[in-house]
Design an enzyme around this catalytic site. Structure first.
Site, PDB file in Angstrom:
ATOM      1  N   ASP A 168       0.773  -1.247   0.000  1.00 17.68           N
ATOM      2  CA  ASP A 168       0.000   0.000   0.000  1.00 17.68           C
ATOM      3  C   ASP A 168       0.803   1.295   0.000  1.00 17.68           C
ATOM      4  O   ASP A 168       0.462   2.238  -0.671  1.00 17.68           O
ATOM      5  CB  ASP A 168      -0.927   0.030   1.227  1.00 17.68           C
ATOM      6  CG  ASP A 168      -1.916  -1.122   1.229  1.00 17.68           C
ATOM      7  OD1 ASP A 168      -1.718  -2.096   0.493  1.00 17.68           O
ATOM      8  OD2 ASP A 168      -2.893  -1.037   1.988  1.00 17.68           O
ATOM      9  N   GLU A 400       3.309  -7.499  12.052  1.00 12.23           N
ATOM     10  CA  GLU A 400       2.893  -7.300  10.660  1.00 12.23           C
ATOM     11  C   GLU A 400       4.134  -7.130   9.759  1.00 12.23           C
ATOM     12  O   GLU A 400       4.176  -7.627   8.648  1.00 12.23           O
ATOM     13  CB  GLU A 400       1.994  -6.049  10.607  1.00 12.23           C
ATOM     14  CG  GLU A 400       1.356  -5.773   9.271  1.00 12.23           C
ATOM     15  CD  GLU A 400       0.511  -4.495   9.316  1.00 12.23           C
ATOM     16  OE1 GLU A 400       0.456  -3.826  10.378  1.00 12.23           O
ATOM     17  OE2 GLU A 400      -0.080  -4.155   8.278  1.00 12.23           O
TER      18      GLU A 400
HETATM   19  C1  GLC Z   1      -2.205  -3.504   4.897  1.00 12.95           C
HETATM   20  C2  GLC Z   1      -1.360  -4.149   3.812  1.00 12.95           C
HETATM   21  C3  GLC Z   1      -2.219  -5.035   2.917  1.00 12.95           C
HETATM   22  C4  GLC Z   1      -2.991  -6.022   3.761  1.00 12.95           C
HETATM   23  C5  GLC Z   1      -3.808  -5.299   4.832  1.00 12.95           C
HETATM   24  C6  GLC Z   1      -4.474  -6.244   5.808  1.00 12.95           C
HETATM   25  O1  GLC Z   1      -3.084  -2.588   4.375  1.00 12.95           O
HETATM   26  O2  GLC Z   1      -0.692  -3.180   3.080  1.00 12.95           O
HETATM   27  O3  GLC Z   1      -1.407  -5.710   1.991  1.00 12.95           O
HETATM   28  O4  GLC Z   1      -3.801  -6.818   2.988  1.00 12.95           O
HETATM   29  O5  GLC Z   1      -2.957  -4.479   5.586  1.00 12.95           O
HETATM   30  O6  GLC Z   1      -3.522  -7.054   6.422  1.00 12.95           O
END
Ligand code: GLC
Length: 434
Positions: A168, A400
């Protein structure tokens, strides 16, 4: 290792919500497309029923045109912005009537996820039976991409929003923001109440994210109109590698099932065309790796990120190119003080080791790189990616994302973003069993 695996299972079981999983509590309280697929791979090792239910729920939210949304809002929750009332994806005439969702998608992992469920399963017959009940929906999703997301008929799919990439907040998008003249919106973000603001995107970046959605909404999420008008239109090597890998898996699974000659032939056509265009258009000889292409402004985006190496996973590069990519990865990302693999080029001035997707190591990308390297016979480097992944999780927990600089791990916590994060747990389980 037994202990770590036990903890990983706990993370997955705690994030399980009856029919689907959330990526992690608070920060991401709904079902996300590619998270869901990768989570199913983890569950497959100890609870195939949940793995199958996860996929069933995801595919149940498929739209009438084959599209699968990036977030499915199963519950009301005001801890996330922008929610369903902002996205208004029901403006699209074929949106799901059953589920609220966004009107954008994410890397289409489902095809290769199904093949992994089959690989992992100890009851192959039963798993193949399950696959037979869902595989046509995945095929329909691929058909959606080739019919609606490839305006120049190249076999390369575009994404119209950075949130579709899965990466993102990558610096890859920075130059696109400069071409946009987005309004200043007033809104209340929720991400920064859960996670340190210094690790998240800026307010101005959020304005751009919202503006692209506003344009899509004004056009009822019509793909044709989006292709014509969206200021963000990118051919992304990670997204396309995931699609191509999933094509390959669908072909293998249809062959196992028998009787699907037409679909196999169509998938093979897509494969040949996609792989050729991918190699012709997205490989940068000078940089020695694959890059993104800005389809709106008709120019390559010449930066190296972990996405640049994802084509290994889909068997896209020939041997020479694969070797040049290994060299680039080791030279730029693989110094002795670095964990593999940073999400963005550590030698670039845009590298930012704590900001999400602007530098940190992500477990899903490591899993993709590990499997890709193995396919090309780079077993030693694959093993390093695997051991680095295990080490950073053992040291910090199931975060994460993680700092790529080894020294930071010596002075306390170097895991960032959400904790008890599902795909970090799921893919660790798979790595420990591979
Ligand atoms: C963040 C990440 C995306 C992922 C989401 C949920 O937005 O960039 O890739 O799917 O989190 O984990």
């Amino acid at each position: 290792m037994k202990e770590l695996q036990k903890k990983a299972r706990e993370v997955l079981n705690n994030n399980w919500k009856d029919r689907f999983s959330i990526p992690c509590a608070n920060l991401y309280p709904f079902q996300w497309f590619w998270d869901s697929g990768l989570i199913a791979i983890g569950f497959a090792h100890f609870d195939m029923q949940k793995a199958e239910a996860e996929i069933n729920t995801l595919l149940d939210a498929q739209w009438g045109n084959g599209f699968i949304p990036h977030i499915i809002f199963h519950t009301e929750s005001d801890s996330y912005f922008p929610g369903p009332d902002f996205h208004c994806s029901n403006l699209h005439p074929e949106a799901s009537k059953k589920y609220k969702s966004t009107g954008m998608t994410q890397p289409p992992v489902t095809g290769f996820v199904l093949e992994n469920l089959y690989r992992i399963s100890s009851d192959k017959k039963a798993t193949l039976k399950f696959i037979e009940t869902v595989i046509d929906k995945v095929y329909f999703n691929h058909e959606y991409f080739y019919k609606n997301r490839d305006p120049q008929d190249e076999g390369l799919i575009y994404i119209y929003h950075n949130w579709e990439s899965g990466t993102d907040n990558s610096p890859i998008w920075d130059d696109i923001w400069k071409t946009m003249n987005s309004p200043e919106y007033t809104f209340e973000r929720r991400d920064t109440t859960h996670v340190d603001a210094s690790e998240r995107p800026s307010k101005r970046e959020y304005d751009h994210y919202l503006y692209i959605i506003e344009i899509a909404k004004e056009n009822n999420y019509s793909d044709e109109k989006i292709a014509e008008l969206s200021p963000f239109l990118v051919q992304d090597p990670l997204f396309n590698s995931v699609l191509i890998k999933s094509n390959e898996s669908l072909i293998a699974l249809y062959k196992l099932m028998g009787n699907n000659e037409d679909k196999i032939a169509q998938l093979q056509k897509w494969q040949t065309k996609s792989i050729k265009s991918f190699n012709d258009k997205l490989f940068d000889e000078e940089l020695g790796a694959y890059i993104h292409y800005d389809l709106r402004n008709e120019k390559p985006i010449r930066y190296i990120s972990s996405s640049s190496f994802s084509p290994w996973f889909a068997n896209i590069p020939n041997k020479e190119r694969a070797a040049s990519m290994v060299k680039v990865m080791l030279d730029k990302f693989g110094g002795e003080h670095q964990y593999l693999c940073a999400s963005f080029d550590p030698t670039s001035e845009r590298f930012s080791p704590k900001k999400y997707w602007r530098g940190p190591v992500w477990i899903n990308l490591n899993w993709i790189l590990y499997n890709g390297l193995k396919q090309y016979g780079y077993n030693d480097i694959a093993e390093r990616v695997k051991q680095d992944t295990i080490s950073i999780i053992e040291k910090n927990g199931f975060y994460e994302y993680f700092d790529s600089r080894k020294e930071i791990h010596e002075h306390g916590n170097a895991g960032y973003g959400g904790n008890n994060f599902s795909w970090s747990a799921a893919l660790l389980i798979d790595l420990l069993n591979s």
